[in-house]
Write a protein that holds these residues in place. Structure first.
Motif, PDB file in Angstrom:
ATOM      1  N   PRO A 136     -21.618   6.683  -3.811  1.00 49.08           N
ATOM      2  CA  PRO A 136     -21.658   7.343  -2.489  1.00 49.08           C
ATOM      3  C   PRO A 136     -20.256   7.549  -1.925  1.00 49.08           C
ATOM      4  O   PRO A 136     -19.409   6.665  -2.042  1.00 49.08           O
ATOM      5  CB  PRO A 136     -22.437   6.356  -1.609  1.00 49.08           C
ATOM      6  CG  PRO A 136     -23.206   5.523  -2.560  1.00 49.08           C
ATOM      7  CD  PRO A 136     -22.436   5.465  -3.830  1.00 49.08           C
ATOM      8  N   HIS A 137     -20.024   8.733  -1.361  1.00 50.49           N
ATOM      9  CA  HIS A 137     -18.707   9.063  -0.823  1.00 50.49           C
ATOM     10  C   HIS A 137     -18.619   8.701   0.650  1.00 50.49           C
ATOM     11  O   HIS A 137     -19.623   8.426   1.306  1.00 50.49           O
ATOM     12  CB  HIS A 137     -18.434  10.561  -1.005  1.00 50.49           C
ATOM     13  CG  HIS A 137     -17.990  10.901  -2.393  1.00 50.49           C
ATOM     14  ND1 HIS A 137     -18.571  10.355  -3.514  1.00 50.49           N
ATOM     15  CD2 HIS A 137     -17.019  11.716  -2.839  1.00 50.49           C
ATOM     16  CE1 HIS A 137     -17.981  10.831  -4.589  1.00 50.49           C
ATOM     17  NE2 HIS A 137     -17.038  11.658  -4.206  1.00 50.49           N
ATOM     18  N   TYR A 138     -17.372   8.777   1.138  1.00 49.17           N
ATOM     19  CA  TYR A 138     -17.133   8.302   2.498  1.00 49.17           C
ATOM     20  C   TYR A 138     -16.086   9.197   3.184  1.00 49.17           C
ATOM     21  O   TYR A 138     -15.121   9.618   2.565  1.00 49.17           O
ATOM     22  CB  TYR A 138     -16.651   6.841   2.405  1.00 49.17           C
ATOM     23  CG  TYR A 138     -16.149   6.290   3.702  1.00 49.17           C
ATOM     24  CD1 TYR A 138     -14.781   6.168   3.950  1.00 49.17           C
ATOM     25  CD2 TYR A 138     -17.041   5.876   4.691  1.00 49.17           C
ATOM     26  CE1 TYR A 138     -14.322   5.653   5.142  1.00 49.17           C
ATOM     27  CE2 TYR A 138     -16.584   5.364   5.884  1.00 49.17           C
ATOM     28  CZ  TYR A 138     -15.225   5.247   6.110  1.00 49.17           C
ATOM     29  OH  TYR A 138     -14.760   4.758   7.294  1.00 49.17           O
ATOM     30  N   ILE A 139     -16.312   9.499   4.473  1.00 47.85           N
ATOM     31  CA  ILE A 139     -15.375  10.369   5.206  1.00 47.85           C
ATOM     32  C   ILE A 139     -14.471   9.529   6.090  1.00 47.85           C
ATOM     33  O   ILE A 139     -14.943   8.703   6.877  1.00 47.85           O
ATOM     34  CB  ILE A 139     -16.130  11.364   6.101  1.00 47.85           C
ATOM     35  CG1 ILE A 139     -17.057  12.263   5.267  1.00 47.85           C
ATOM     36  CG2 ILE A 139     -15.139  12.249   6.865  1.00 47.85           C
ATOM     37  CD1 ILE A 139     -17.866  13.229   6.094  1.00 47.85           C
ATOM     38  N   GLU A 140     -13.179   9.747   5.963  1.00 50.62           N
ATOM     39  CA  GLU A 140     -12.202   9.038   6.789  1.00 50.62           C
ATOM     40  C   GLU A 140     -12.174   9.685   8.163  1.00 50.62           C
ATOM     41  O   GLU A 140     -11.695  10.799   8.330  1.00 50.62           O
ATOM     42  CB  GLU A 140     -10.814   9.170   6.130  1.00 50.62           C
ATOM     43  CG  GLU A 140      -9.761   8.243   6.699  1.00 50.62           C
ATOM     44  CD  GLU A 140     -10.044   6.789   6.359  1.00 50.62           C
ATOM     45  OE1 GLU A 140     -10.014   5.961   7.285  1.00 50.62           O
ATOM     46  OE2 GLU A 140     -10.296   6.498   5.166  1.00 50.62           O
ATOM     47  N   LYS A 141     -12.685   8.968   9.179  1.00 48.05           N
ATOM     48  CA  LYS A 141     -12.803   9.549  10.524  1.00 48.05           C
ATOM     49  C   LYS A 141     -11.488  10.118  11.036  1.00 48.05           C
ATOM     50  O   LYS A 141     -11.432  11.194  11.626  1.00 48.05           O
ATOM     51  CB  LYS A 141     -13.277   8.462  11.495  1.00 48.05           C
ATOM     52  CG  LYS A 141     -14.697   8.645  11.949  1.00 48.05           C
ATOM     53  CD  LYS A 141     -14.977   7.886  13.213  1.00 48.05           C
ATOM     54  CE  LYS A 141     -16.103   6.899  12.946  1.00 48.05           C
ATOM     55  NZ  LYS A 141     -16.448   6.054  14.045  1.00 48.05           N
ATOM     56  N   ALA A 142     -10.418   9.363  10.812  1.00 45.87           N
ATOM     57  CA  ALA A 142      -9.132   9.759  11.389  1.00 45.87           C
ATOM     58  C   ALA A 142      -8.639  11.093  10.830  1.00 45.87           C
ATOM     59  O   ALA A 142      -7.929  11.832  11.501  1.00 45.87           O
ATOM     60  CB  ALA A 142      -8.109   8.667  11.140  1.00 45.87           C
ATOM     61  N   LEU A 143      -9.015  11.392   9.573  1.00 47.65           N
ATOM     62  CA  LEU A 143      -8.522  12.625   8.967  1.00 47.65           C
ATOM     63  C   LEU A 143      -9.471  13.803   9.168  1.00 47.65           C
ATOM     64  O   LEU A 143      -9.094  14.954   9.016  1.00 47.65           O
ATOM     65  CB  LEU A 143      -8.310  12.411   7.451  1.00 47.65           C
ATOM     66  CG  LEU A 143      -7.281  11.354   7.061  1.00 47.65           C
ATOM     67  CD1 LEU A 143      -7.338  11.101   5.555  1.00 47.65           C
ATOM     68  CD2 LEU A 143      -5.879  11.808   7.455  1.00 47.65           C
ATOM     69  N   CYS A 144     -10.714  13.491   9.497  1.00 52.68           N
ATOM     70  CA  CYS A 144     -11.737  14.531   9.549  1.00 52.68           C
ATOM     71  C   CYS A 144     -11.530  15.494  10.715  1.00 52.68           C
ATOM     72  O   CYS A 144     -11.399  15.064  11.862  1.00 52.68           O
ATOM     73  CB  CYS A 144     -13.107  13.881   9.658  1.00 52.68           C
ATOM     74  SG  CYS A 144     -14.447  15.064   9.905  1.00 52.68           S
ATOM     75  N   SER A 145     -11.493  16.798  10.419  1.00 52.14           N
ATOM     76  CA  SER A 145     -11.322  17.791  11.490  1.00 52.14           C
ATOM     77  C   SER A 145     -12.649  18.357  11.941  1.00 52.14           C
ATOM     78  O   SER A 145     -12.713  19.225  12.796  1.00 52.14           O
ATOM     79  CB  SER A 145     -10.450  18.948  10.995  1.00 52.14           C
ATOM     80  OG  SER A 145     -11.163  19.674  10.004  1.00 52.14           O
ATOM     81  N   LYS A 146     -13.733  17.862  11.349  1.00 58.02           N
ATOM     82  CA  LYS A 146     -15.103  18.279  11.705  1.00 58.02           C
ATOM     83  C   LYS A 146     -15.337  19.769  11.494  1.00 58.02           C
ATOM     84  O   LYS A 146     -16.085  20.394  12.217  1.00 58.02           O
ATOM     85  CB  LYS A 146     -15.408  17.884  13.159  1.00 58.02           C
ATOM     86  CG  LYS A 146     -15.284  16.379  13.332  1.00 58.02           C
ATOM     87  CD  LYS A 146     -15.124  15.969  14.766  1.00 58.02           C
ATOM     88  CE  LYS A 146     -14.621  14.538  14.869  1.00 58.02           C
ATOM     89  NZ  LYS A 146     -14.505  14.049  16.199  1.00 58.02           N
ATOM     90  N   CYS A 147     -14.690  20.333  10.500  1.00 56.88           N
ATOM     91  CA  CYS A 147     -14.841  21.774  10.259  1.00 56.88           C
ATOM     92  C   CYS A 147     -16.210  22.122   9.721  1.00 56.88           C
ATOM     93  O   CYS A 147     -16.669  23.244   9.856  1.00 56.88           O
ATOM     94  CB  CYS A 147     -13.777  22.264   9.286  1.00 56.88           C
ATOM     95  SG  CYS A 147     -13.913  21.543   7.649  1.00 56.88           S
ATOM     96  N   GLY A 148     -16.860  21.161   9.034  1.00 55.22           N
ATOM     97  CA  GLY A 148     -18.225  21.421   8.557  1.00 55.22           C
ATOM     98  C   GLY A 148     -18.322  21.984   7.163  1.00 55.22           C
ATOM     99  O   GLY A 148     -19.415  22.287   6.684  1.00 55.22           O
ATOM    100  N   ILE A 149     -17.211  22.145   6.464  1.00 56.08           N
ATOM    101  CA  ILE A 149     -17.277  22.713   5.117  1.00 56.08           C
ATOM    102  C   ILE A 149     -18.078  21.809   4.197  1.00 56.08           C
ATOM    103  O   ILE A 149     -18.855  22.261   3.354  1.00 56.08           O
ATOM    104  CB  ILE A 149     -15.856  22.946   4.550  1.00 56.08           C
ATOM    105  CG1 ILE A 149     -15.206  24.090   5.317  1.00 56.08           C
ATOM    106  CG2 ILE A 149     -15.913  23.281   3.072  1.00 56.08           C
ATOM    107  CD1 ILE A 149     -13.898  24.541   4.749  1.00 56.08           C
ATOM    108  N   CYS A 150     -17.905  20.490   4.368  1.00 56.68           N
ATOM    109  CA  CYS A 150     -18.643  19.562   3.507  1.00 56.68           C
ATOM    110  C   CYS A 150     -20.140  19.685   3.735  1.00 56.68           C
ATOM    111  O   CYS A 150     -20.933  19.645   2.789  1.00 56.68           O
ATOM    112  CB  CYS A 150     -18.171  18.129   3.762  1.00 56.68           C
ATOM    113  SG  CYS A 150     -18.248  17.636   5.493  1.00 56.68           S
ATOM    114  N   ILE A 151     -20.531  19.871   5.011  1.00 56.31           N
ATOM    115  CA  ILE A 151     -21.952  19.949   5.342  1.00 56.31           C
ATOM    116  C   ILE A 151     -22.592  21.114   4.599  1.00 56.31           C
ATOM    117  O   ILE A 151     -23.668  20.994   4.022  1.00 56.31           O
ATOM    118  CB  ILE A 151     -22.170  20.122   6.864  1.00 56.31           C
ATOM    119  CG1 ILE A 151     -21.568  18.942   7.616  1.00 56.31           C
ATOM    120  CG2 ILE A 151     -23.656  20.261   7.176  1.00 56.31           C
ATOM    121  CD1 ILE A 151     -21.705  19.024   9.117  1.00 56.31           C
ATOM    122  N   GLU A 152     -21.888  22.263   4.612  1.00 64.28           N
ATOM    123  CA  GLU A 152     -22.511  23.432   3.978  1.00 64.28           C
ATOM    124  C   GLU A 152     -22.477  23.359   2.467  1.00 64.28           C
ATOM    125  O   GLU A 152     -23.261  23.998   1.789  1.00 64.28           O
ATOM    126  CB  GLU A 152     -21.857  24.729   4.483  1.00 64.28           C
ATOM    127  CG  GLU A 152     -20.505  25.009   3.879  1.00 64.28           C
ATOM    128  CD  GLU A 152     -19.848  26.255   4.416  1.00 64.28           C
ATOM    129  OE1 GLU A 152     -19.459  26.251   5.594  1.00 64.28           O
ATOM    130  OE2 GLU A 152     -19.701  27.207   3.654  1.00 64.28           O
TER     131      GLU A 152
END
Lengths: 226, 164, 618
Positions: C592-608
């Motif tokens: 399972p992968h993990y998103i680093e909150k501090a680096l995340c720009s919330k662009c949503g590319i991963c979601i799509e």
């Protein structure tokens, strides 16, 4: 032939003649309406919104700028109703928040019992009243400054933000400014509106036949010279 | 009754307006160069200040030279609801321009926003050099630019090969 | 019939029409050529149709019409085969041969391209049987199916210019005005002012050189009704203008069209040229003694120029600052002359009123407004497109019966009408009829007809932030109250969205909204507070959640939202890690992968891009 007509001002029947604005009539009858962008000798603008008065019967009225609204037969005008006063106070609160360093605005606000400013101060130096633009255009026959951009980005400057060839450094714009009136920009100021505080021998004296200038010699410049 | 057909040029356009002249200059030069505007001011007797006010008031006028290719992202309500904001941000990041748009450093792409092109069924919508693309996502947008770059590079190298 | 000559009087016009009737082609194919469908390459579909029919030697017998918007944008590219009215959706170039073979030649239906009604779970053949179209009353848009906008012949064969002929030769200007008044036609641009009264005001001014202007500066984001009329049936607008010119005493019409509509501009210019060629524009039209001509003025990118006095200033070559009224435009408008400004849709309705008569026209409509209104139904709605219904139809019917309900099966949260000047209405208010006064009373407004449907994935705070941000750039900036008021409202809403606002901010927001409404000069300023005030009224809970709980219930406001990967659903494929532009995702293959909150720009590319749909915003 001068045509007189009547209308109601603050409950009183008053007379006026054609082409008078409500502001003029009110002034004639001794009613003081606060203004910012209005100035005798310049065309009325209606941008500052401070001179708003209520026109129309109670319940069906609207607020209009008295400096531009023509007095007409039979209208009902109220210059100091609750509605008007409330809006004036809010406007002044916003003015002070926009430009806290202006003495004129502070004075006007306190005259209207504005005791707190609930907005973040912006520290702007211009309220876009346009007096300088109209002064330059209409009284000084210059075309050096004007409005650019629009909306919240609107500002006053010279073409391309560069020193204007049209500008005669007369200082008329600074003279009429309600905000910067007591602060001198100084000869070292990089602002493109005025690049020098004039002394007794104006820089444009040799360029123009007549010097239409309002600047008093500035003490700061004189002192600097030593 | 008078006719006024004489006041129409053959496009049927009102030609009394300084705005029309400025639109013509922009069509010819790709943007509004300062000296062209100064010339316009002299020729028409319009104060340069007024022309500059008009040039900065209307957002279709550009005062800077534009990139070879223009990418316009529609920021109308329908497009916004479907994520055009994210698409714009992604493209801005790829092209290295600020959050207000602009031209990439290599001068190839200009990214700009526009308020509603009226093709709301295809939201989010972008226009690249006059070609409309619908249902764009940030991921697709990134791919589109990358592909476009590759295509352009191919064309460039073909040109070089032909010359050399 | 190819090139038409000059029509010198009504007799010649009537003769032309009877000739056209005789030559009428019952069989033809309409391919939607609107900007919307052209994105899906409908132009190629059109080309292939022409080629295939040419090859089969059928192009004379069976013309292909490149039409304007056929209305059902969700199904584009749309093709309708006449006379059977067979509706084909999402047509590709590869489908054309089959359609020609099966449908055009053999009269059979290509099942797989038919529209499938999800409710009845069946395919529908005829366009007017499709629920989307069935409930509509397509008085204006109906013609879009049948005419090629580039052909004045098509327009003539659909009773084109018959109304102008009747008005100029059989009616007086007063009679025309009266007819418009009786029809209860109200401005379709947003304000809903009675058109007949507006025309009458200009008519009474005894001045030479009056003007009638068509306001085609459709700036409301989400609205494209006017564009579709201009692209689909430009002559209807020209005819409306001519009749308006006759009624008001103006000989000069101007179409002010926004710069962002290049196709519509071309179609209008072309229509004007064709009208001039046939003598429908120019001197002594149809020997009636009435002169009229139309020119075009192009906008330069300013929403405020949709305001009539700002529009007039723009035509005069000035910045688009609205003017103080009085004096009204009917008194002192363009170049100081009496001027009437009408919306595109308003003008397109005029020929019908003259042809059918006021009573017939007003039959579809409500007590205080006659006729139909076109709405652009967009957003989270299943059937996106243009909907034409009688005024007074409840919102619920438009959204559910015609619109097919919420896309993706979610629930309706709000519907916004009136663009940036309108308000958001919650689900429980859907029974409000689409009527000027009713919508005003509810806190929204009719506006130009944009209808934006939102589900629970929309944040109302973000929505009002969007509109305020839009208006802050589009306001002309002259009035302090508008400029500063919008700035401060935006400042507060941004704080709410960022989670840094307090409760007192909400009261301040209301006060500001009232102030802007009362003290600004023009319509833009006066209505600028509507989106924020209506969302405050109906969705206060959401504002409170942002302020008190630092939470965005819709999962939209970046500052209050985290993007995270559901550890149980994640297959460890690594697609998101590769695509993340911030390199904020870490993880080993098949872990399972993990998103680093501090680096995340919330662009949503991963979601799509996640094939397991394991990534969400909350």
């Amino acid at each position: 032939m001068v045509i007189l007509f009547g209308f109601t001002l603050n409950g009183f029947e008053v007379l006026a003649w054609e082409n008078m604005s409500i502001l003029e009539v009110a002034g004639f009858y001794g009613i003081e309406i606060p203004t910012l962008c209005f100035m005798e000798g310049l065309s009325p603008y209606g941008g500052c919104r401070l001179c708003l008065v209520e026109v129309g019967p109670v319940g069906k009225s609207r607020l209009v700028t008295s400096c531009t609204y023509p007095a007409r037969e039979g209208i009902e005008v109220r210059t100091h109703s609750q509605k008007v006063l409330q809006q004036r106070r809010m406007l002044l609160e916003l003015y002070v928040a926009a430009c806290p360093s202006s003495k004129w605005l502070q004075d006007l606000a306190s005259k209207h019992h504005v005791t707190e400013v609930r907005f973040k101060p912006k520290g702007e130096e211009c309220i876009l009243c346009g007096r300088c633009v109209r002064m330059c255009r209409e009284q000084m026959m210059g075309e050096a400054i004007g409005y650019v951009d629009r909306g919240t980005q609107r500002r006053i400057t010279t073409p391309f933000d560069k020193k204007s060839e049209d500008c005669r450094l007369c200082g008329g714009c600074m003279y009429v400014c309600p905000v910067c009136q007591l602060r001198c920009q100084g000869p070292k100021e990089k602002s493109t509106l005025c690049s020098s505080c004039l002394n007794l021998y104006p820089p444009c004296a040799e360029k123009f036949e007549e010097v239409m200038c309002y600047m008093d010699p500035c003490a700061a410049c004189e002192l600097e010279k030593g | 009754m008078k006719t006024f057909c004489h006041c129409n040029n053959h496009y049927g356009l009102e030609n009394s307006s300084i705005i029309l002249f400025m639109q013509n200059i922009q069509r010819n030069c790709g943007y509004l160069p300062e000296d062209e505007l100064k010339r316009l001011a002299d020729n028409t007797g319009t104060p340069l200040m007024d022309i500059y006010s008009i040039a900065t008031f209307y957002k279709s006028f550009k005062l800077e030279p534009q990139g070879e290719h223009t990418i316009t992202v529609c920021t109308g309500t329908a497009c916004h609801l479907r994520g055009s904001g994210e698409v714009f941000e992604e493209m801005a990041a790829v092209l290295g321009v600020g959050s207000g748009g602009g031209t990439s450093e290599d001068g190839k792409y200009t990214l700009e926003k526009v308020n509603c092109l009226g093709a709301c069924a295809l939201a989010p919508l972008i226009v690249i050099d006059g070609h409309y693309h619908g249902n764009v996502t940030p991921g697709k947008a990134r791919e589109m630019i990358e592909e476009h770059y590759k295509e352009e590079e191919k064309k460039e190298s073909k040109k070089v090969n032909m010359i050399g | 019939m190819n090139a038409l000559g000059l029509l010198r009087d009504v007799k010649e016009l009537k003769r032309l029409k009877s000739e056209l009737k005789k030559e009428k082609r019952e069989k033809f194919v309409s391919v939607c050529g609107d900007t919307g469908c052209s994105v899906w390459d409908s132009k190629k579909v059109d080309e292939v149709f022409r080629r295939v029919l040419e090859e089969k030697g059928l192009s004379e017998e069976i013309p292909v019409k490149s039409t304007g918007c056929l209305g059902f944008c969700e199904c584009g590219p749309v093709v309708i085969v006449f006379p059977e009215e067979i509706f084909y959706q999402k047509v590709n170039e590869e489908d054309v041969e089959e359609i020609v073979e099966e449908t055009v030649v053999k009269g059979k239906v290509v099942e797989r391209l038919l529209y499938h009604d999800p409710r009845e779970d069946k395919k529908i053949v005829k366009a007017s049987d499709i629920p989307f179209y069935k409930k509509q009353v397509r008085n204006l848009l109906g013609d879009n199916w049948l005419i090629d906008p580039g052909s004045i012949v098509d327009y003539f064969s659909r009773e084109g210019y018959a109304a102008a002929a009747k008005a100029f030769t059989e009616m007086s200007p007063e009679e025309v005005i009266n007819e418009i008044k009786e029809a209860r036609l109200r401005g379709r641009g947003g304000a809903g002012f009675p058109t007949g009264v507006k025309w009458e005001e200009c008519f009474t001014k005894n001045v030479e050189n009056k003007y009638i202007i068509c306001n085609a500066d459709e700036g409301d984001p989400g609205a494209f009704m006017d564009r579709s009329i201009l692209e689909g049936n430009p002559h209807s607008v020209l005819e409306g203008m001519m009749i308006g010119g006759y009624a008001t005493g103006s000989n000069h019409g101007i179409v002010y069209i926004r710069e962002e509509y290049p196709t519509a501009l071309e179609k209008v210019k072309n229509a004007i040229l064709k009208a001039r060629e046939t003598g429908m524009l120019g001197e002594n039209i149809l020997n009636s003694g009435f002169d009229f001509d139309i020119t075009v003025s192009v906008g330069a990118g300013a929403f405020v120029c949709g305001e009539t006095s700002a529009l007039v200033n723009s035509i005069e070559g000035k910045v688009g600052e609205p003017r103080q009224k009085p004096p009204h435009l009917a008194e002192k408008g363009l170049y100081g002359k009496p001027t009437v400004v009408n919306n595109v849709e308003t003008l397109a309705n005029v020929p019908r009123i003259i042809r059918w008569g006021a009573e017939e026209f007003a039959r579809a409509g409500s007590k205080n407004s006659g006729g139909t209104k076109i709405f652009s139904l967009v957003g989270k709605i299943r059937n996106t497109g243009l909907v034409e219904v009688p005024l007074g139809l409840p919102l619920r019917e438009i959204i559910y019966e015609i619109g097919g309900g919420i896309k993706g099966g979610g629930h309706l949260k709000a519907v916004q009408t009136g663009g940036p000047s309108g308000g958001c209405l919650p689900g429980y208010m859907l029974d409000i009829p689409t009527d000027f006064e009713e919508l005003d009373a509810a806190g929204s407004m009719m506006g130009s007809g944009g209808m934006i449907v939102m589900d629970y994935g929309t944040c109302m705070v973000e929505f009002s932030r969007y509109f305020l941000s839009f208006l802050s750039g589009e306001s002309c900036g002259k009035c302090f109250s508008c400029r500063e008021g919008i700035y401060r409202m935006l400042e507060i809403v941004e704080e709410v969205a960022a989670g840094t606002a307090t409760l007192s901010h909400l009261d301040l927001l209301e006060e500001l909204g009232e102030m802007v409404k009362n003290t600004t000069m023009c319509g833009l300023g006066k209505t600028s507070a509507n989106p924020v005030l209506s969302t405050l009224k109906f969705f206060k809970g959401e504002y409170l959640a942002h302020i008190m709980e630092n939470r965005c219930p819709a999962g939209v406001c970046r500052a209050l939202v985290t993007v995270f990967i559901n550890q149980e659903l994640c297959s460890g494929c690594g697609v998101c890690r590769k695509k993340c532009p911030e390199e904020a995702i870490t993880g080993e293959k098949k872990e399972p992968h993990y998103i680093e909150k501090a680096l995340c720009s919330k662009c949503g590319i991963c979601i799509e891009s996640c094939p397991e749909e394991a990534i969400t915003r909350a």
